[in-house]
Design a protein around this motif. Structure first.
Motif, PDB file in Angstrom:
ATOM      1  N   ALA A  23     -20.390   9.474  20.155  1.00 45.94           N
ATOM      2  CA  ALA A  23     -21.518  10.350  19.805  1.00 45.94           C
ATOM      3  C   ALA A  23     -22.794   9.615  19.436  1.00 45.94           C
ATOM      4  N   ALA A  40     -14.390   9.969  11.533  1.00 49.42           N
ATOM      5  CA  ALA A  40     -14.306   8.525  11.781  1.00 49.42           C
ATOM      6  C   ALA A  40     -14.531   7.739  10.497  1.00 49.42           C
ATOM      7  N   TYR A  48     -12.868   7.390  18.048  1.00 49.82           N
ATOM      8  CA  TYR A  48     -13.492   8.050  19.203  1.00 49.82           C
ATOM      9  C   TYR A  48     -12.997   9.501  19.334  1.00 49.82           C
ATOM     10  N   SER A  90     -19.323   9.901  12.673  1.00 53.08           N
ATOM     11  CA  SER A  90     -18.867  11.223  12.239  1.00 53.08           C
ATOM     12  C   SER A  90     -18.079  11.129  10.938  1.00 53.08           C
ATOM     13  N   THR A 135     -13.874  12.044  16.782  1.00 53.81           N
ATOM     14  CA  THR A 135     -15.278  12.454  16.903  1.00 53.81           C
ATOM     15  C   THR A 135     -15.510  13.341  18.114  1.00 53.81           C
ATOM     16  N   SER A 136     -14.908  12.983  19.240  1.00 50.87           N
ATOM     17  CA  SER A 136     -15.163  13.715  20.491  1.00 50.87           C
ATOM     18  C   SER A 136     -14.304  14.954  20.649  1.00 50.87           C
ATOM     19  N   SER A 150     -16.479   6.033  16.931  1.00 52.71           N
ATOM     20  CA  SER A 150     -17.348   7.189  16.728  1.00 52.71           C
ATOM     21  C   SER A 150     -18.702   6.978  17.389  1.00 52.71           C
TER      22      SER A 150
END
Length: 289
Positions: free
Chosen positions: A156, A163, A26, A160, A29-30, A152
């Motif tokens: 999103a 990830a 997570y 990604s 990706t973020s 991930s």
């Protein structure tokens, strides 16, 4: 029946590591833009599904667990949960609840990745390969990579590159980690008839397989830098932790004993924890190389 027995079915230590994998997927990706609500739902659904998978595994492997000293004290071999089908109901119920939270609270892709992890762990590993083929933990180990993909997807609604690389890292880490455990407990695995590599190959072959697996992991983790998915923080931690893991594995190769295998096994878990945390810090700080 005791609440403690059902908690034991959940394998909370393994669940905690899987949640860390999901968190890494997570945050990688973020970046620093973490949505507390979505992240919380990811952790809740991941915990429920992981606990459900563990309870299902307890039910399906209860005959093997009764044969291995390491697992004979579990609730089902000791008949503390009776009938055993209660463990299966518990596991499937937790899985369904976790998938529902992920699918309705986050998105369908997150639920799909969580479900994929369960399907591989139970269908491919537990029912398919664990009792039949030496490749069991190599292929079945991909179940442990799926939380990174779920993380991930939660961040999103897509997978990604960072990830995906975290998922690959966990996949490469798994064989050597569990082969080291199996080397220490190979008589247990032989007694249960489980074809884990150290139980069906000679000591030299097993030791070199663990060594090769560790070397591939260490090299790949550094090679990830060439993708521009990670930066300096990740490189520093992966380099130092990987160096320690390689050193412990080299000591095991020189003196392949249960004690040196156990030392490598214990640090291997620390290694993965450190590297996963590094991917998250790296994504937030982003210090260029």
């Amino acid at each position: 029946m005791a609440v403690a027995d059902y908690i034991q079915l959940m394998k909370l230590r393994i669940d905690a590591l899987l949640l860390l994998v999901a968190a890494a997927g997570y945050v990688a990706t973020s970046g620093p833009q973490v949505d507390p609500s979505r992240f919380g739902l990811l952790m809740a659904s991941g915990l429920l599904a992981a606990a459900g998978a563990s309870a299902t595994n307890h039910y399906l492997d209860r005959d093997l667990d009764s044969l291995m000293r390491r697992t004979q004290s579990r609730p089902l071999p000791q008949h503390r949960i009776d009938p055993p089908a209660h463990a299966l109901e518990f596991g499937v119920g937790f899985l369904a609840l976790g998938l529902g939270i992920a699918g309705f609270g986050i998105n369908v892709l997150t639920a799909a990745m969580i479900g994929l992890g369960y399907a591989i762990y139970i269908g491919v590993y537990t029912l398919g390969l664990k009792r039949s083929h030496v490749s069991n933990i190599v292929i079945g180990g991909f179940a442990g990579s799926c939380p990174a993909l779920a993380g991930s997807a939660a961040a999103a609604n897509a997978i990604s590159l960072p990830a995906a690389l975290i998922a690959l890292l966990v996949f490469l880490w798994t064989p050597g980690h569990f082969w080291a455990l199996a080397y220490r407990s190979r008589d247990d695995y032989r007694r249960a008839g489980i074809p884990m590599l150290p139980a069906v190959r000679d000591e030299r072959t097993s030791a070199w397989a663990i060594g090769a697996s560790t070397a591939i992991l260490a090299v790949a983790s550094i090679a990830f830098m060439f993708t521009n998915a990670f930066d300096f923080v990740y490189l520093a931690v992966a380099g130092v932790a990987g160096g320690v893991l390689v050193a412990l594995t080299a000591r095991f190769l020189r003196t392949p004993t249960a004690q040196t295998a156990w030392a490598g096994y214990k640090f291997s878990g620390v290694y993965l924890t450190l590297v996963l945390i590094a991917t998250m810090v790296d994504a937030i700080v982003r210090i260029p190389v």
